[in-house]
Design a protein around this motif. Sequence first.
Motif, PDB file in Angstrom:
ATOM      1  N   VAL A   1       1.006  -0.919  -0.101  1.00  0.00           N
ATOM      2  CA  VAL A   1       0.122   0.033   0.104  1.00  0.00           C
ATOM      3  C   VAL A   1       0.823   1.366   0.025  1.00  0.00           C
ATOM      4  CG1 VAL A   1      -1.911   1.366   1.293  1.00  0.00           C
ATOM      5  CG2 VAL A   1      -1.743  -1.070   1.116  1.00  0.00           C
ATOM      6  N   ARG A   2       0.918   2.003  -0.933  1.00  0.00           N
ATOM      7  CA  ARG A   2       1.416   3.407  -1.125  1.00  0.00           C
ATOM      8  C   ARG A   2       0.459   4.556  -1.000  1.00  0.00           C
ATOM      9  NH1 ARG A   2       5.670   2.099  -6.029  1.00  0.00           N
ATOM     10  NH2 ARG A   2       6.630   0.153  -4.914  1.00  0.00           N
TER      11      ARG A   2
ATOM     12  N   ARG B   1     -10.439  -7.853 -10.636  1.00  0.00           N
ATOM     13  CA  ARG B   1      -8.920  -7.920  -9.915  1.00  0.00           C
ATOM     14  C   ARG B   1      -7.883  -7.621 -10.759  1.00  0.00           C
ATOM     15  NH1 ARG B   1      -7.974 -12.179  -5.500  1.00  0.00           N
ATOM     16  NH2 ARG B   1      -6.718 -10.385  -4.696  1.00  0.00           N
ATOM     17  N   ARG B   2      -6.978  -6.884 -10.361  1.00  0.00           N
ATOM     18  CA  ARG B   2      -5.705  -6.489 -11.492  1.00  0.00           C
ATOM     19  C   ARG B   2      -4.510  -6.279 -10.209  1.00  0.00           C
ATOM     20  NH1 ARG B   2      -7.259  -2.861 -16.663  1.00  0.00           N
ATOM     21  NH2 ARG B   2      -9.046  -4.116 -17.358  1.00  0.00           N
ATOM     22  N   GLU B   3      -3.639  -6.398 -10.933  1.00  0.00           N
ATOM     23  CA  GLU B   3      -2.211  -6.191  -9.969  1.00  0.00           C
ATOM     24  C   GLU B   3      -2.083  -4.927  -9.310  1.00  0.00           C
ATOM     25  OE1 GLU B   3       1.439  -7.257 -12.117  1.00  0.00           O
ATOM     26  OE2 GLU B   3       0.658  -9.043 -12.758  1.00  0.00           O
ATOM     27  N   VAL B   4      -2.549  -3.713  -9.922  1.00  0.00           N
ATOM     28  CA  VAL B   4      -2.337  -2.511  -9.344  1.00  0.00           C
ATOM     29  C   VAL B   4      -3.710  -1.807  -9.318  1.00  0.00           C
ATOM     30  CG1 VAL B   4      -1.254  -0.272  -9.543  1.00  0.00           C
ATOM     31  CG2 VAL B   4       0.096  -2.180 -10.275  1.00  0.00           C
ATOM     32  N   VAL B   5      -4.278  -1.180  -8.116  1.00  0.00           N
ATOM     33  CA  VAL B   5      -5.123  -0.609  -8.017  1.00  0.00           C
ATOM     34  C   VAL B   5      -5.083   0.933  -7.682  1.00  0.00           C
ATOM     35  CG1 VAL B   5      -7.402  -0.301  -7.005  1.00  0.00           C
ATOM     36  CG2 VAL B   5      -6.645  -2.563  -7.840  1.00  0.00           C
ATOM     37  N   VAL B   6      -5.458   1.773  -8.024  1.00  0.00           N
ATOM     38  CA  VAL B   6      -5.412   3.285  -7.866  1.00  0.00           C
ATOM     39  C   VAL B   6      -6.580   3.747  -7.238  1.00  0.00           C
ATOM     40  CG1 VAL B   6      -4.565   5.699  -8.621  1.00  0.00           C
ATOM     41  CG2 VAL B   6      -3.399   3.628  -9.537  1.00  0.00           C
ATOM     42  N   LEU B   7      -6.641   3.968  -6.130  1.00  0.00           N
ATOM     43  CA  LEU B   7      -7.866   4.819  -5.364  1.00  0.00           C
ATOM     44  C   LEU B   7      -7.932   6.193  -5.469  1.00  0.00           C
ATOM     45  CD1 LEU B   7     -10.611   4.139  -4.056  1.00  0.00           C
ATOM     46  CD2 LEU B   7      -9.295   3.881  -1.903  1.00  0.00           C
ATOM     47  N   VAL B   8      -8.796   6.857  -5.967  1.00  0.00           N
ATOM     48  CA  VAL B   8      -8.867   8.169  -6.092  1.00  0.00           C
ATOM     49  C   VAL B   8      -9.857   8.751  -5.152  1.00  0.00           C
ATOM     50  CG1 VAL B   8      -9.004  10.233  -7.644  1.00  0.00           C
ATOM     51  CG2 VAL B   8      -8.204   8.117  -8.478  1.00  0.00           C
TER      52      VAL B   8
ATOM     53  N   THR C   1     -11.233  -0.601   1.732  1.00  0.00           N
ATOM     54  CA  THR C   1     -11.294  -1.774   1.879  1.00  0.00           C
ATOM     55  C   THR C   1     -11.590  -2.828   0.586  1.00  0.00           C
ATOM     56  OG1 THR C   1     -11.935  -1.705   4.134  1.00  0.00           O
ATOM     57  CG2 THR C   1     -12.472  -3.766   3.230  1.00  0.00           C
ATOM     58  N   GLU C   2     -12.589  -2.173  -0.158  1.00  0.00           N
ATOM     59  CA  GLU C   2     -12.791  -2.785  -1.582  1.00  0.00           C
ATOM     60  C   GLU C   2     -11.628  -2.814  -2.522  1.00  0.00           C
ATOM     61  OE1 GLU C   2     -16.388  -0.838  -2.765  1.00  0.00           O
ATOM     62  OE2 GLU C   2     -17.828  -1.704  -1.235  1.00  0.00           O
ATOM     63  N   ALA C   3     -11.046  -1.597  -2.482  1.00  0.00           N
ATOM     64  CA  ALA C   3      -9.961  -1.431  -3.260  1.00  0.00           C
ATOM     65  C   ALA C   3      -8.750  -2.394  -2.989  1.00  0.00           C
ATOM     66  CB  ALA C   3      -9.322   0.007  -3.592  1.00  0.00           C
TER      67      ALA C   3
ATOM     68  N   ALA D   1      -6.663  -5.474  -5.381  1.00  0.00           N
ATOM     69  CA  ALA D   1      -5.457  -5.476  -5.894  1.00  0.00           C
ATOM     70  C   ALA D   1      -4.581  -6.779  -5.364  1.00  0.00           C
ATOM     71  CB  ALA D   1      -4.610  -4.169  -5.009  1.00  0.00           C
ATOM     72  N   THR D   2      -3.909  -7.224  -6.432  1.00  0.00           N
ATOM     73  CA  THR D   2      -3.018  -8.177  -6.139  1.00  0.00           C
ATOM     74  C   THR D   2      -1.505  -8.058  -5.834  1.00  0.00           C
ATOM     75  OG1 THR D   2      -2.720  -8.499  -8.308  1.00  0.00           O
ATOM     76  CG2 THR D   2      -4.589  -9.829  -7.661  1.00  0.00           C
ATOM     77  N   ALA D   3      -1.226  -6.962  -6.002  1.00  0.00           N
ATOM     78  CA  ALA D   3       0.082  -6.549  -5.883  1.00  0.00           C
ATOM     79  C   ALA D   3       0.444  -5.102  -5.289  1.00  0.00           C
ATOM     80  CB  ALA D   3       1.073  -6.747  -6.877  1.00  0.00           C
ATOM     81  N   LEU D   4      -0.283  -4.180  -5.481  1.00  0.00           N
ATOM     82  CA  LEU D   4       0.048  -2.634  -5.260  1.00  0.00           C
ATOM     83  C   LEU D   4      -1.180  -2.124  -5.225  1.00  0.00           C
ATOM     84  CD1 LEU D   4       1.914  -0.356  -4.710  1.00  0.00           C
ATOM     85  CD2 LEU D   4       2.206  -0.010  -7.033  1.00  0.00           C
ATOM     86  N   LEU D   5      -1.671  -1.284  -4.005  1.00  0.00           N
ATOM     87  CA  LEU D   5      -2.673  -0.390  -3.903  1.00  0.00           C
ATOM     88  C   LEU D   5      -1.956   1.186  -3.779  1.00  0.00           C
ATOM     89  CD1 LEU D   5      -5.664   0.447  -3.664  1.00  0.00           C
ATOM     90  CD2 LEU D   5      -5.151  -0.223  -1.236  1.00  0.00           C
ATOM     91  N   VAL D   6      -2.445   1.882  -4.421  1.00  0.00           N
ATOM     92  CA  VAL D   6      -1.853   3.441  -4.350  1.00  0.00           C
ATOM     93  C   VAL D   6      -3.180   4.245  -4.066  1.00  0.00           C
ATOM     94  CG1 VAL D   6      -0.941   5.468  -5.576  1.00  0.00           C
ATOM     95  CG2 VAL D   6      -0.302   2.928  -6.381  1.00  0.00           C
ATOM     96  N   VAL D   7      -3.087   4.864  -2.957  1.00  0.00           N
ATOM     97  CA  VAL D   7      -4.246   5.737  -2.370  1.00  0.00           C
ATOM     98  C   VAL D   7      -3.992   7.224  -2.569  1.00  0.00           C
ATOM     99  CG1 VAL D   7      -5.727   6.220  -0.558  1.00  0.00           C
ATOM    100  CG2 VAL D   7      -4.741   3.914  -0.816  1.00  0.00           C
ATOM    101  N   CYS D   8      -4.757   7.895  -3.552  1.00  0.00           N
ATOM    102  CA  CYS D   8      -4.386   9.246  -3.677  1.00  0.00           C
ATOM    103  C   CYS D   8      -5.466  10.183  -3.010  1.00  0.00           C
ATOM    104  CB  CYS D   8      -4.675   9.687  -5.294  1.00  0.00           C
ATOM    105  SG  CYS D   8      -3.303   8.777  -6.268  1.00  0.00           S
ATOM    106  N   GLY D   9      -5.060  10.548  -1.888  1.00  0.00           N
ATOM    107  CA  GLY D   9      -6.105  11.230  -0.936  1.00  0.00           C
ATOM    108  C   GLY D   9      -6.054  10.575   0.362  1.00  0.00           C
ATOM    109  N   GLU D  10      -7.083  10.822   1.323  1.00  0.00           N
ATOM    110  CA  GLU D  10      -7.180  10.331   2.718  1.00  0.00           C
ATOM    111  C   GLU D  10      -8.458   9.370   2.729  1.00  0.00           C
ATOM    112  OE1 GLU D  10      -7.870  13.343   5.430  1.00  0.00           O
ATOM    113  OE2 GLU D  10      -6.068  14.395   4.898  1.00  0.00           O
TER     114      GLU D  10
END
Length: 225
Positions: free
Chosen positions: A94-95, A170-177, A191-193, A197-206
């Motif tokens: 998670v980033r 489902r994909r390797e990278v999920v970007v949550l905006v 939680t849903e995002a 994600a199978t490898a990386l989740l990037v959260v843009c925001g809080e």
Amino acid sequence: MPVFPEEPEIHESLPGPGVPFPRESDAQALHAPATGGAPTAPTTTAAAPLPVPGPRSAPRPAPPRADRSGPPRLIPKPGPAPRRPAPAVPQVEVRRIAAVPAEALERADGTVDQLLDSGRNPGEILVLTVGEAHPWQQHELSFGEQRYWAQLTEGGDVFYADAALTRPARREVVVLVVNGGSPARAAEAYTEALGRATALLVVCGEAGPAAASSAGAAPGRPVKA
């Protein structure tokens, strides 16, 4: 001249009682003329050959064994099967990128560009928005929902959708905006995002349990694949 009485002729008679009957060989010896040679041995008749036995018959089957007396032998019940270890759940990294809702879309677009530049396949990236739909999502929906959802099935390009997506994806990278919505809705979307994600989740925001710690993160922080 005086006449002599004739001598009585002696005839051979059968032996009386108690006298053994002479053998045929003895009789031949009595009637044989006397010669000066050695006595000849009595002749014997050859014994008849014994009959040759035929092939041996098959052995007789063994008689059935008597049942053993006594109580039946108890078979121990098998114990519980050993538990198999649960398969290891892959850890999703998670980033976080700090951004206010008005800047979240811009930060997300920059993140997607960095992922593609690092060698990520476009079909490996899924972008989910908490607030208003992404402009690319609105553009694809203008061609009809059938064409829009076909892109998700084909998996050949970056797919943009609402965070409340009900279809399996489902994909390797999920970007949550996090570009709007309530904190509760953002926490649910996190939680849903994470589950997609199978490898990386990037959260843009809080969003998510560590949303408070992301306030100190630098805006537009580079994201490496």
